[in-house]
Enzyme design. Sequence first.
Site, PDB file in Angstrom:
ATOM      1  N   TYR A  61      11.274  15.375 -10.556  1.00  0.00           N
ATOM      2  CA  TYR A  61      10.523  14.577 -11.521  1.00  0.00           C
ATOM      3  C   TYR A  61      10.462  15.301 -12.856  1.00  0.00           C
ATOM      4  CZ  TYR A  61       8.858  12.730  -6.998  1.00  0.00           C
ATOM      5  OH  TYR A  61       8.755  12.239  -5.722  1.00  0.00           O
ATOM      6  N   PRO A 211       2.771   3.329  -1.456  1.00  0.00           N
ATOM      7  CA  PRO A 211       1.997   2.511  -0.525  1.00  0.00           C
ATOM      8  C   PRO A 211       1.584   1.158  -1.099  1.00  0.00           C
ATOM      9  CG  PRO A 211       0.603   4.214  -1.466  1.00  0.00           C
ATOM     10  CD  PRO A 211       2.002   4.503  -1.933  1.00  0.00           C
ATOM     11  N   LEU A 212       1.808   0.978  -2.402  1.00  0.00           N
ATOM     12  CA  LEU A 212       1.511  -0.307  -3.041  1.00  0.00           C
ATOM     13  C   LEU A 212       2.791  -1.068  -3.371  1.00  0.00           C
ATOM     14  CD1 LEU A 212      -1.437   0.827  -5.364  1.00  0.00           C
ATOM     15  CD2 LEU A 212      -1.534  -0.141  -3.059  1.00  0.00           C
ATOM     16  N   ARG A 214       5.584  -0.156  -4.723  1.00  0.00           N
ATOM     17  CA  ARG A 214       6.015   0.159  -6.094  1.00  0.00           C
ATOM     18  C   ARG A 214       5.256  -0.681  -7.122  1.00  0.00           C
ATOM     19  NH1 ARG A 214       9.500   4.106  -5.936  1.00  0.00           N
ATOM     20  NH2 ARG A 214      10.904   4.284  -4.180  1.00  0.00           N
ATOM     21  N   GLY A 215       3.975  -0.896  -6.830  1.00  0.00           N
ATOM     22  CA  GLY A 215       3.094  -1.595  -7.763  1.00  0.00           C
ATOM     23  C   GLY A 215       2.971  -3.081  -7.523  1.00  0.00           C
TER      24      GLY A 215
END
Length: 333
Positions: A61, A211-212, A214-215
């Site tokens: 990253y 966990p979402l 990717r939004g």
Amino acid sequence: MDTVKLGSQGLTVPNIGLGCMGMTGFEDSHMYGKADEQEAIATIHRSLELGGNFLDTADLYGPFKNEQLIAKAMGKDREKYIIATKFGWEIDDQNKVTWAINGSRNYIRKAVERSLKNLKTDYIDLYYMHRLDKNIPIEETVGAMAELVKEGKVGYIGLSEVSSETVKRAHAVHPITAVQSEFSLFERTVEEKGVLKTLNESGIGFVAYSPLGRGFLSGQIRSVDDLPENDFRRGIPRFQEQHFHKNLELVQAIESLAKEKNVTPSQLALAWIISKGILPIPGTKRRTYVEQNIEAGNIILSESDLSRLESIVPLGTDTGAPYDEFSMGLLDY
């Protein structure tokens, strides 16, 4: 915050971690929109105040910018945090990502020293192999990681996006503490392929990144135009025409249940993961969202709630691949 044992090797963490990837750009683009360093650091500090001291990063990253940001946020309080970082995507001496995966002993040695330097620390709590190097036996890679544990540079070791077979072979060399893979109401490959079953049988923890979805599960994405122009999600099948509208219908059904529970759809999606004994690490770069995410750890879902969620998005639902074709080819399934 409640704490949980991650695996059976002694690591205890909060029941929700903080994914830090979006806090820095990647090369010349941004992950999940533009980041603000001051707000990102404030988000890490707010998370700590609330008990959220488990931070997830990787050398990839930035490259390196994310680890450096975390070092800046920690300052002299290193001992208050639990840091997980990763190696595997090969980064050359000019700090450029080659897009090869390197799990060789020599590269691991180089990568860990670099991460220690960027994090301004002398130990990493949890060190993951970011992706499997399919050209090197997993036994060799894990053997090299085990040496780092003996030397005190690494506390615990983990793997990311690996199959049951790889987990078993790795665990036979040195105890694996955690496996990290994408997992959400929209992505349950590890469940379908039996990886979760293998982890449970072996006393290995499971960490869910994205966990979402990717939004998508936040309910804030109503069209592809809601994504920034250079956002990498525009290249992912899940957000493209053939899947987008069907996925939006699923999100709207989840939103209805969330409204009944008086929680946000994001909190509902996180509470569902926690109910499975899984550790989610939602990524955010804003204090508001880290507060909301941590609150999700206190939500109790009834059997009826869980059944309704499972009926909205049953196991096996095709919501579109989570990566482009190149990246999908690097997963070990």
